[in-house]
Enzyme design. Structure first.
Site, PDB file in Angstrom:
ATOM      1  N   THR A 123       1.165  43.790  50.367  1.00  0.00           N
ATOM      2  CA  THR A 123      -0.208  44.280  50.180  1.00  0.00           C
ATOM      3  C   THR A 123      -0.191  45.611  49.443  1.00  0.00           C
ATOM      4  OG1 THR A 123      -0.569  43.311  52.375  1.00  0.00           O
ATOM      5  CG2 THR A 123      -2.433  44.413  51.358  1.00  0.00           C
ATOM      6  N   GLY A 148       0.000  48.883  54.161  1.00  0.00           N
ATOM      7  CA  GLY A 148      -0.311  47.682  54.934  1.00  0.00           C
ATOM      8  C   GLY A 148       0.088  47.846  56.388  1.00  0.00           C
ATOM      9  N   ALA A 149       0.004  46.761  57.132  1.00  0.00           N
ATOM     10  CA  ALA A 149       0.420  46.757  58.536  1.00  0.00           C
ATOM     11  C   ALA A 149       0.758  45.326  58.919  1.00  0.00           C
ATOM     12  CB  ALA A 149      -0.693  47.297  59.430  1.00  0.00           C
ATOM     13  N   GLY A 163       6.429  48.101  59.871  1.00  0.00           N
ATOM     14  CA  GLY A 163       7.873  48.138  59.665  1.00  0.00           C
ATOM     15  C   GLY A 163       8.492  46.791  59.370  1.00  0.00           C
ATOM     16  N   GLY A 164       7.639  45.772  59.189  1.00  0.00           N
ATOM     17  CA  GLY A 164       8.168  44.459  58.829  1.00  0.00           C
ATOM     18  C   GLY A 164       8.984  44.506  57.553  1.00  0.00           C
ATOM     19  N   GLU A 188       7.320  55.630  56.075  1.00  0.00           N
ATOM     20  CA  GLU A 188       5.880  55.375  56.212  1.00  0.00           C
ATOM     21  C   GLU A 188       5.282  56.321  57.256  1.00  0.00           C
ATOM     22  OE1 GLU A 188       5.886  51.209  57.184  1.00  0.00           O
ATOM     23  OE2 GLU A 188       5.972  50.608  55.088  1.00  0.00           O
TER      24      GLU A 188
HETATM   25  C1  5RP Z   1       6.622  47.739  55.629  1.00  0.00           C
HETATM   26  C2  5RP Z   1       5.344  47.633  56.370  1.00  0.00           C
HETATM   27  C3  5RP Z   1       4.292  46.773  55.764  1.00  0.00           C
HETATM   28  O1  5RP Z   1       3.154  47.540  55.574  1.00  0.00           O
HETATM   29  C4  5RP Z   1       4.010  45.620  56.679  1.00  0.00           C
HETATM   30  O2  5RP Z   1       5.217  44.941  56.948  1.00  0.00           O
HETATM   31  C5  5RP Z   1       2.996  44.653  56.052  1.00  0.00           C
HETATM   32  O3  5RP Z   1       3.586  44.032  54.940  1.00  0.00           O
HETATM   33  P1  5RP Z   1       2.802  42.990  54.045  1.00  0.00           P
HETATM   34  O4  5RP Z   1       1.724  43.743  53.337  1.00  0.00           O
HETATM   35  O5  5RP Z   1       3.858  42.457  53.105  1.00  0.00           O
HETATM   36  O6  5RP Z   1       2.247  41.909  54.930  1.00  0.00           O
HETATM   37  O7  5RP Z   1       5.124  48.204  57.407  1.00  0.00           O
HETATM   38  O8  5RP Z   1       7.592  48.440  56.353  1.00  0.00           O
END
Ligand code: 5RP
Length: 233
Positions: free
Chosen positions: A35, A86-87, A99-100, A107
């Site tokens: 995102t 994002g989150a 943190g995915g 961050e």
């Molecule tokens: C990365 C994050 C991202 O914001 C979270 O994992 C969301 O990722 P995406 O926008 O790909 O769904 O915290 O460390």
């Protein structure tokens, strides 16, 4: 609309929000993930409006540089008016699980410095209770076993993050990540403190004490702006 299309929509909405609400010449705080990538793609068209960016990961830095956007070290800037990221999950108070993408430490640093945190998500990320998505915890490698033990004591099931090729995942900071499964985080602020107190933990991917100020949430019916400091539009 696919999840990716919703992410693209909120990425563009975040760029429009920043263009409308932030003065020219500022440095932008830029997050990590798919995102955040759509935000970078959208803001790149307006790059001359900004001095440049500070970035939360090597991956985002590479994308910003690819567009010709200057990337500064956080120590070089005096002021960070806005941070867009994002989150993995966000609750109705703006507490986030993040943190995915493995960039949680940088961050959290940028979020702590930013005046305004704009969270960009698709509707699937909105939850009433955080913890269905495994909670990332960045850990000093020598403390892997002791931290995992402590996390089990807190009720979770930690698993070390591995890369697709089977090697242990290493963060941009040279640390490992334990993804903690089977959590139901009823009190995110208290849980953030509890995990932070475990020796060897660098960062826990709970953003409760410093949550989002604004969420731009993409859904099939468009983008909704939620302001955790007040009004909803
Ligand atoms: C990365 C994050 C991202 O914001 C979270 O994992 C969301 O990722 P995406 O926008 O790909 O769904 O915290 O460390």
């Amino acid at each position: 609309m696919t999840q990716d299309e919703m992410k693209r929509l909120v990425g563009a909405a975040a760029a429009a929000y920043v263009n409308q609400n932030m003065p020219e010449g500022i440095t932008l705080g830029v997050g990590t993930g798919s995102t955040a990538n759509f935000f970078i793609d959208a803001i790149a068209k307006h790059k001359n409006r900004y001095r440049g960016a500070v970035s939360s990961s090597d991956a985002s830095t590479a994308r910003l540089l690819h567009y010709g956007i200057d990337v500064f070290d956080l120590n070089q800037i005096d002021d960070l008016p806005v941070y867009v990221d994002g989150a993995d999950e966000i609750n109705e108070l703006g507490h986030m699980l993040k943190g995915g993408g493995g960039a949680l430490t940088r961050e959290k640093i940028l979020a702590s410095v930013a005046k305004e945190f704009v969270c960009v998500v698709d509707a699937s990320k909105c939850v009433s209770v955080l913890g269905f998505f495994p909670l990332p915890v960045e850990v000093i490698p020598m403390a892997r076993t002791s931290v995992a033990h402590a996390l089990r004591t807190l009720g979770g099931m930690p698993k070390i993050r591995v890369r697709p090729d089977g090697d242990i995942y290493m963060s941009d900071n040279g640390c490992i990540i334990l993804d903690v499964h089977r959590l139901k985080i009823i009190d995110p602020e208290a849980f953030e403190v509890a995990v932070n107190q475990i020796p060897g933990v660098v960062t826990v991917g709970l953003f409760a004490h410093r949550g989002a100020d604004i969420c731009l949430m993409g859904s099939v019916s468009g983008v909704k702006k939620i302001d955790y400091r007040g009004e909803m539009t």
